[in-house]
Scaffold this motif. Structure first.
Motif, PDB file in Angstrom:
ATOM      1  N   ASN A 193     -15.183  11.712 -14.388  1.00  0.00           N
ATOM      2  CA  ASN A 193     -15.229  11.524 -12.941  1.00  0.00           C
ATOM      3  C   ASN A 193     -15.926  10.215 -12.608  1.00  0.00           C
ATOM      4  O   ASN A 193     -16.900   9.834 -13.264  1.00  0.00           O
ATOM      5  CB  ASN A 193     -15.966  12.691 -12.287  1.00  0.00           C
ATOM      6  CG  ASN A 193     -15.268  14.002 -12.529  1.00  0.00           C
ATOM      7  OD1 ASN A 193     -14.065  14.112 -12.325  1.00  0.00           O
ATOM      8  ND2 ASN A 193     -16.005  14.986 -12.979  1.00  0.00           N
TER       9      ASN A 193
ATOM     10  N   SER B 111     -19.611   9.075 -13.178  1.00  0.00           N
ATOM     11  CA  SER B 111     -20.556  10.051 -12.647  1.00  0.00           C
ATOM     12  C   SER B 111     -20.701  11.280 -13.540  1.00  0.00           C
ATOM     13  O   SER B 111     -21.777  11.849 -13.610  1.00  0.00           O
ATOM     14  CB  SER B 111     -20.167  10.475 -11.226  1.00  0.00           C
ATOM     15  OG  SER B 111     -18.869  11.029 -11.195  1.00  0.00           O
TER      16      SER B 111
ATOM     17  N   SER C 205     -12.192  12.120  -2.700  1.00  0.00           N
ATOM     18  CA  SER C 205     -13.247  11.198  -2.253  1.00  0.00           C
ATOM     19  C   SER C 205     -13.822  10.459  -3.458  1.00  0.00           C
ATOM     20  O   SER C 205     -14.638   9.560  -3.317  1.00  0.00           O
ATOM     21  CB  SER C 205     -14.351  11.954  -1.516  1.00  0.00           C
ATOM     22  OG  SER C 205     -14.917  12.926  -2.374  1.00  0.00           O
ATOM     23  N   SER C 206     -13.383  10.874  -4.652  1.00  0.00           N
ATOM     24  CA  SER C 206     -13.773  10.230  -5.906  1.00  0.00           C
ATOM     25  C   SER C 206     -12.578  10.264  -6.853  1.00  0.00           C
ATOM     26  O   SER C 206     -11.569  10.920  -6.564  1.00  0.00           O
ATOM     27  CB  SER C 206     -14.978  10.943  -6.526  1.00  0.00           C
ATOM     28  OG  SER C 206     -14.667  12.294  -6.784  1.00  0.00           O
TER      29      SER C 206
ATOM     30  N   ASN D 133     -17.180   7.711  -9.065  1.00  0.00           N
ATOM     31  CA  ASN D 133     -17.343   7.666  -7.616  1.00  0.00           C
ATOM     32  C   ASN D 133     -16.308   6.696  -7.024  1.00  0.00           C
ATOM     33  O   ASN D 133     -15.505   6.106  -7.747  1.00  0.00           O
ATOM     34  CB  ASN D 133     -18.784   7.304  -7.227  1.00  0.00           C
ATOM     35  CG  ASN D 133     -19.187   5.899  -7.629  1.00  0.00           C
ATOM     36  OD1 ASN D 133     -18.366   5.012  -7.869  1.00  0.00           O
ATOM     37  ND2 ASN D 133     -20.496   5.681  -7.711  1.00  0.00           N
TER      38      ASN D 133
END
Length: 91
Positions: free
Chosen positions: A46, A54, A33-34, A48
């Protein structure tokens, strides 16, 4: 979590990696999802789903001071973080 080509990262994420981690070898990029860009040695960044940074996972590796300084100069982190790191480094 799927492994994807680097080219599938959003431009914002690629720009971030190229600006701050250009000397790092990207081992793989994953997406669930990311997005997650994993460097040789296990550190990762990481993002988003929009490609906005993030978190950074050091995985036991130190984040070089040069990167911390660039983050502070570009207001990605508070300038006080840089000052605290410098104080601890000089002890």
């Amino acid at each position: 979590m799927d492994i994807i080509p680097y080219e599938k990262l959003p431009d914002k994420a690629k720009d971030f990696l190229e600006k701050y981690f250009s000397s790092y070898y990207i081992f793989k990029v994953t997406f669930s999802s990311s997005y997650n860009a994993v460097f040789k040695g296990g550190s990762s960044v990481n993002f988003n789903a929009k490609g906005e940074w993030s978190s950074i996972i050091g995985n036991g590796n130190e984040i070089p001071l040069e990167i911390i300084y660039k983050f502070a100069e570009d207001n990605i982190i508070e300038k006080e973080v840089k000052e605290v790191i410098e104080t601890l480094k000089n002890k």
